[in-house]
Every structure is written in structure tokens, then in C-alpha cells.
Design a protein around this motif. Structure first.
Motif, short mmCIF file in Angstrom:
data_model
loop_
_atom_site.label_atom_id
_atom_site.label_comp_id
_atom_site.label_asym_id
_atom_site.label_seq_id
_atom_site.Cartn_x
_atom_site.Cartn_y
_atom_site.Cartn_z
N GLU A 225 0.83 -1.21 0.00
CA GLU A 225 0.00 0.00 0.00
C GLU A 225 0.87 1.26 0.00
O GLU A 225 0.49 2.28 -0.58
CB GLU A 225 -0.93 0.00 1.22
CG GLU A 225 -1.88 -1.18 1.28
CD GLU A 225 -2.80 -1.25 0.08
OE1 GLU A 225 -3.10 -0.20 -0.52
OE2 GLU A 225 -3.23 -2.37 -0.28
N TRP A 226 2.01 1.20 0.64
CA TRP A 226 2.93 2.34 0.65
C TRP A 226 3.77 2.38 -0.62
O TRP A 226 4.00 3.46 -1.18
CB TRP A 226 3.84 2.26 1.88
CG TRP A 226 3.21 2.87 3.10
CD1 TRP A 226 2.03 2.50 3.67
CD2 TRP A 226 3.70 3.97 3.86
NE1 TRP A 226 1.76 3.30 4.76
CE2 TRP A 226 2.77 4.21 4.90
CE3 TRP A 226 4.84 4.76 3.79
CZ2 TRP A 226 2.95 5.22 5.84
CZ3 TRP A 226 5.02 5.77 4.73
CH2 TRP A 226 4.09 5.99 5.73
N GLU A 227 4.20 1.22 -1.07
CA GLU A 227 5.06 1.18 -2.24
C GLU A 227 4.36 1.73 -3.48
O GLU A 227 4.95 2.52 -4.23
CB GLU A 227 5.52 -0.26 -2.48
CG GLU A 227 6.62 -0.41 -3.52
CD GLU A 227 6.09 -0.41 -4.93
OE1 GLU A 227 6.82 0.01 -5.85
OE2 GLU A 227 4.94 -0.84 -5.12
N LYS A 228 3.10 1.34 -3.68
CA LYS A 228 2.41 1.80 -4.89
C LYS A 228 2.04 3.27 -4.82
O LYS A 228 1.66 3.87 -5.82
CB LYS A 228 1.18 0.94 -5.17
CG LYS A 228 0.06 1.03 -4.17
CD LYS A 228 -0.98 -0.05 -4.49
CE LYS A 228 -2.14 -0.06 -3.52
NZ LYS A 228 -3.05 -1.19 -3.77
N ARG A 229 2.18 3.88 -3.64
CA ARG A 229 1.97 5.32 -3.49
C ARG A 229 3.29 6.08 -3.43
O ARG A 229 3.32 7.26 -3.12
CB ARG A 229 1.12 5.61 -2.25
CG ARG A 229 -0.33 5.15 -2.42
CD ARG A 229 -1.10 5.17 -1.12
NE ARG A 229 -2.50 4.83 -1.33
CZ ARG A 229 -2.97 3.60 -1.45
NH1 ARG A 229 -2.14 2.57 -1.37
NH2 ARG A 229 -4.25 3.37 -1.66
N GLY A 230 4.38 5.36 -3.72
CA GLY A 230 5.69 6.00 -3.85
C GLY A 230 6.32 6.44 -2.55
O GLY A 230 7.17 7.34 -2.56
N LEU A 231 5.98 5.82 -1.44
CA LEU A 231 6.51 6.24 -0.14
C LEU A 231 7.56 5.23 0.35
O LEU A 231 7.45 4.04 0.08
CB LEU A 231 5.39 6.36 0.88
CG LEU A 231 4.42 7.52 0.65
CD1 LEU A 231 3.24 7.43 1.60
CD2 LEU A 231 5.13 8.86 0.81
N PRO A 232 8.55 5.70 1.10
CA PRO A 232 9.63 4.80 1.56
C PRO A 232 9.13 3.81 2.62
O PRO A 232 8.39 4.18 3.53
CB PRO A 232 10.66 5.76 2.18
CG PRO A 232 10.26 7.13 1.73
CD PRO A 232 8.80 7.10 1.47
N GLU A 233 9.57 2.59 2.50
CA GLU A 233 9.22 1.57 3.49
C GLU A 233 9.76 1.92 4.86
O GLU A 233 9.13 1.66 5.89
CB GLU A 233 9.75 0.21 3.04
CG GLU A 233 9.38 -0.91 3.99
CD GLU A 233 9.84 -2.28 3.51
OE1 GLU A 233 10.76 -2.32 2.66
OE2 GLU A 233 9.28 -3.29 3.96
N ALA A 234 10.95 2.52 4.89
CA ALA A 234 11.55 2.89 6.17
C ALA A 234 10.65 3.85 6.95
O ALA A 234 10.58 3.78 8.19
CB ALA A 234 12.92 3.52 5.95
N LEU A 235 9.97 4.74 6.25
CA LEU A 235 9.09 5.69 6.92
C LEU A 235 7.89 4.98 7.53
O LEU A 235 7.45 5.30 8.64
CB LEU A 235 8.63 6.76 5.93
CG LEU A 235 7.82 7.93 6.50
CD1 LEU A 235 8.59 8.66 7.58
CD2 LEU A 235 7.41 8.90 5.39
#
Length: 536
Positions: free
Chosen positions: A198-208
Motif C-alpha cells: 500500500e505504501w510502495e504503490k503510493r511511492g513512499l519509503p518503506e523505512a518511513l
């Protein structure tokens, strides 16, 4: 992923290498400086291929479909190196054998860790499609795995400022908060397959994502705050409703659902990032301290950094602590080796279990044991199945979410056998059965008497000597008045647990009296509660 047998000119590669290793060093050809340079280049290529294969094993253990292709490509690189070595003057294939020994040992260790992932019928259980969606094709897992091995810099590093406040946060995570960091990592790994996409497809870092979860809930799905925030990402009721979270009509609050919380939090962070010109620190400040405040400070400061004093000092103390702590957890997630952190290795590939008999999460926790984990599997089961209470009975035939390791342990220990029987005995044990209540014994002591008089004669003598007076019937005891059920009006930020503590109530009885559903026991400000079962 089975290790392919490599061949060179029709010979199995390992067999060929073994035979060549028997050639005495004295028979080795004299090597020129030019040939030595070529041989060293081949050895470097072999080392790089080994590292690539190790990274592929990480992907396989994380259920990433890219792992097999990466592993096959690494083995092909090794085959090319061996072929070139055979043709290269002075190249000793025997020098490359240690690489194969390490490779085979890595594969054997990986297979051992997956040994419990086999279902009773010998096949792997498949994940529930409603529980986990596959990672999208462009998940940058290979890059992340390589970076974890090499401690290279990451894109996230350039998105935030690494300063003494973040360093102080790292110090806290690595000292008194280290257990919480490790617990968060274990919990996240079990939930990663439903949250990270859900985060990856919205372009956000996994670390965050990891950093926010570490600070907000330590990866506990059912975490709740006194202010009313709930779930892994601690959404307040009003904010949750904006993003489709809240009671779903069945008594379940979807703020406790990992996938829904991940989707909502990614959408929320992206909103803040767009509004605040991509500033991660201010977006986190808005997440914690209020989006309105963050937007106002951003406008007034003309987009200055969060760390500028005129910006920093407009946020409450909690937010000043929150922002660097989230970044610090994310930083350690990306650079574990730099700080001497060895995160636990988990087999967290999603699977499902069809229950052979009715059970509870408590019972499953007992019979599963703790093989392969520090604290057992209760938290993983609760996180993956948030709709079920830990002590609530789940009917036979129900399909629950799990991992391949849990599924293997379930088939081995929880369906039948001594551990299954012991778990059922422990889970149904009744404390009251231990209390001994002996029967009332007849009195056996001695009584001193005078002359013995027949009973009938004695009664006749008493009647003749004593005038009979009417005996008044005993007055009925008045029935105790039932205590009136009092009420309480819910104040801002109050939770059911806090109200129960204040009025000395049993939480479950209070919840039943007011129609509140576990585990959320969601309240609204101004709601009037009946104080059923309360002592004060």
C-alpha cells in the motif's frame, strides 16, 4: 528454491571442481602478471556473484518472487566464471571451491528455516487472497537487500536531515528502547505483505512506514491511546473516518485492520507531503501534532525547515520528540549493520489455516510453542486476525490468517497429540475447581447429662407446668432495595478502561450493558453510559 546443478562442457560443475582441486599446486602453470590480473578479475566476479546469490536468498525468505530469478542469474554468473577459469591459463578452479561451500551452507540454512512451512498434506498452504495481495512488480526489494548488506545510502537518507536530534533518537532506540525496536521489527515482518504494497504503490519509503509504526504502536494492531487513537498507525476517530476507517457495522473498527491502516496512512502522508512541498519532517509533525498547525507554520515560515527555531518552537513537546524518533527508527531500519543491529530472521510468508477443531488464539499460542521466535506466536496471530479476541472461541472450519511457519506448527502440534491435549487442558482449566469445599461434619464431642428422662414424659411435664402463650410469627425481612443503576456522560478523550477504573467496574460487564463491542469499545464524547456492575 532448489539449487540448480551447474555444468561445464557436460560435467557437473561441483564434480569438475572437485577433480581439478586434486591437481597438486606444484603442477600449476607459471602465471604472468597479465594472466594474474585476469585471474583476480575472475575471483572478484565470483565474489560478486556469491553476494548476489546471498541477496537472492533474502528475497526468497521474504516471499519475494524476484528471489528465484535473482538466484538463477547469480548461479549463471558463477557458471560463466568457472568456464572462463577453465580456459584461463593459471586459473585454479580449486580456489573457487570455498565460494561453493558457503553457497551450499547458505542454502541448507535457508531450507532448515523453512522446514516447518510444509502443510500436513506435504504442500505449502496458499495465502488467502483477501488477506495478502502480491507485491507489485516494481518493488525495489533487490536494491534494498543489497543496501542492507553493503550499508549504502538510500533515497530516504536524502529526504530527511540527519542531525543531533535524530542521533539522540537513534541512541534511545539502541539502548532502553531496543526491545521495543526489535518487537516492532518482528511484528512488521509478519504484517509486511499486507502493509508495504500500500505504501510502495503510493511511492513512499518503506523505512518511513516502519518508523511511524515503531513510534505509534510497536506493531501491535490493537494498540489504543487514552486520547482515542487506535490501531497500528494510531488514527483518531475523526481522521480515520476521513479515510474510510471506523466501525464497519459488524462491531469491528477497521482502524485495527493492518491493510486498511496502511492504505489510509499512506494516503494521509501523501496529502501532507503535497501540501508541505515534500517536507518529511513537517509531514510527520502534521501526522502527530495536527495538519492544520503544520500547514499554518509552513505558510508563515515560507517553507523553512522543521529544525529552524521559529518553526520548531511552534510545535508541542510531544511533536518535537515524535519527529526525530520516527526518523531515527527509519534510519536504523535502513542501516542496521552500521549500528550493530541484527534484526531477527523470520519466515513470514503469508498462509492460511483451516481450523480442524474449535479453538482460541490463547490455545493456539500454547500448542504452537515458540520455535523460531522469541516470544511465541500470540502477537502474530492477533495482528493477522484482529477481529478475534484472544480468549474468544473460533469455530471449527474457520479459515484464519497465519504464516507458513505457523501453519506447519499447527498441523504438527495443534490438531492432535500430547501438546494439543495439554493446550486444551490449560485453556479450559477453571480456577474454582481448585477450591476445596468440605461437607459440614456432625458434632461428635461428649455432652454431660443428669438422669435420663424419656422424651415423651419430659415434654408432658413441661406442658403441664408451663402456661401456653401464643407465638407470634416472625416478621418477614424487608427485601434490600436494588441499587439504582447510575450513569456517566463520556468526556473528551475518555476510554472505557479509564471509566471502569474510575467507578470500579468490570470492563466486560460495563461493555455488555452498553452494547459496546470488543476489542475497540469505541466511545463518543457526550455518550451516556449505564454504570452496570460498578462499585463506586
Amino acid at each position: 528454491m532448489p539449487v540448480p546443478v551447474l555444468f561445464v562442457r557436460g560435467w557437473p560443475l561441483l564434480a569438475l571442481a572437485a577433480m581439478l582441486s586434486l591437481v597438486p599446486e606444484a603442477h600449476a602453470q607459471r602465471v604472468s602478471a597479465r594472466d594474474r590480473v585476469k585471474i583476480e578479475a575472475l575471483e572478484q566476479r565470483m565474489a560478486a556473484a556469491e553476494k548476489r546469490y546471498s541477496a537472492a536468498l533474502v528475497l526468497v525468505n521474504n516471499a519475494d518472487p524476484k528471489g528465484k530469478n535473482e538466484g538463477d542469474a547469480a548461479l549463471e554468473d558463477m557458471e560463466d566464471v568457472i568456464s572462463a577459469c577453465v580456459a584461463q591459463k593459471g586459473c585454479q578452479v580449486s580456489n573457487l571451491l570455498p565460494t561453493y561451500k558457503r553457497l551450499l551452507k547458505s542454502r541448507a540454512d535457508s531450507q532448515d528455516s523453512e522446514g516447518d512451512a510444509i502443510a500436513g498434506d506435504g504442500g505449502l498452504l496458499e495465502a488467502d487472497p483477501d488477506h495478502v495481495s502480491p507485491l507489485t512488480a516494481d518493488v525495489p526489494e533487490a536494491a534494498r537487500a543489497a543496501a542492507l548488506l553493503n550499508d549504502k545510502r538510500h533515497a530516504f537518507d536524502s529526504m530527511v536531515e540527519y542531525n543531533p536530534a535524530v542521533q539522540a533518537g537513534i541512541r534511545r532506540w539502541l539502548t532502553d528502547m531496543r526491545p521495543a525496536l526489535m518487537t516492532t521489527y518482528e511484528n512488521y515482518q509478519n504484517l509486511r505483505a499486507v502493509m508495504w504494497p500500500e505504501w510502495e504503490k503510493r511511492g513512499l519509503p518503506e523505512a518511513l512506514l516502519f518508523g511511524i509504526m515503531a513510534k505509534e504502536s510497536n506493531g501491535r494492531v490493537h494498540a489504543s491511546s487514552r486520547a482515542g487513537a487506535a490501531g497500528l498507525m494510531q488514527f483518531m476517530p475523526a481522521t480515520g473516518r476521513r479515510f474510510g476507517l471506523g466501525p464497519d457495522g459488524t462491531g469491528f473498527d477497521t482502524r485495527f485492520d493492518a491493510r486498511s491502516a496502511a492504505e489510509a496512512s499512506a494516503t494521509y502522508i501523501n496529502e501532507r507531503m503535497r501540501e508541505l512541498n515534500g517536507n518529511v519532517e513537517l509531514s510527520l509533525a502534521g501526522y502527530n501534532g495536527g495538519e492544520g498547525r503544520a500547514a499554518r507554520v509552513f505558510r508563515q515560515s515560507a517553507g523553512q525547515s522543521f529544525w529552524v527555531d521559529s518553526v520548531y518552537n511552534q510545535f508541542p513537546g510531544e511533536t518535537k520528540d515524535y519527529v526525530p524518533m520516527v526518523i531515527a527508527a527509519a534510519w536504523i531500519f535502513l542501516h542496521p549493520q552500521q549500528y550493530g543491529v541484527e534484526f531477527p530472521k523470520l519466515n513470514a510468508q503469508p498462509a492460511t489455516i483451516r481450523l480442524a477443531k474449535s479453538t482460541t488464539i490463547y490455545e493456539l499460542t500454547i500448542c504452537l510453542g515458540s520455535a523460531g521466535t522469541r516470544d511465541g506466536y500470540m502477537r502474530a496471530l492477533r495482528n493477522l486476525n484482529p477481529r478475534y479476541e484472544a480468549d474468544g472461541w473460533i469455530p471449527a472450519g474457520t479459515t484464519i490468517n497465519a504464516t507458513t511457519r505457523i501453519a506447519g506448527l499447527y498441523n504438527r502440534y495443534c490438531v492432535n497429540g500430547p501438546r494439543a491435549d495439554l493446550a486444551r487442558t490449560l485453556i479450559t482449566a477453571d480456577l474454582n475447581a481448585a477450591i476445596v469445599r468440605p461437607a459440614v461434619a456432625s458434632y461428635t464431642g461428649n455432652v454431660a447429662v443428669g438422669s435420663v428422662v424419656p422424651v415423651a414424659q419430659a415434654q408432658a411435664s413441661v406442658v403441664a407446668a408451663t402456661p401456653v402463650a401464643p407465638v407470634a410469627a416472625p416478621a418477614p425481612k424487608p427485601k434490600p432495595k436494588a441499587k439504582p443503576v447510575r450513569s456517566h456522560k463520556v468526556g473528551k478523550g475518555q476510554t472505557l478502561g479509564a471509566i471502569a477504573d474510575k467507578f470500579q467496574c468490570d470492563v466486560r460487564e460495563l461493555a455488555r450493558a452498553n452494547g459496546l463491542k470488543a476489542p475497540a469499545y469505541a466511545l463518543r464524547q457526550g455518550q451516556v453510559l449505564k454504570l452496570q456492575g460498578c462499585g463506586k
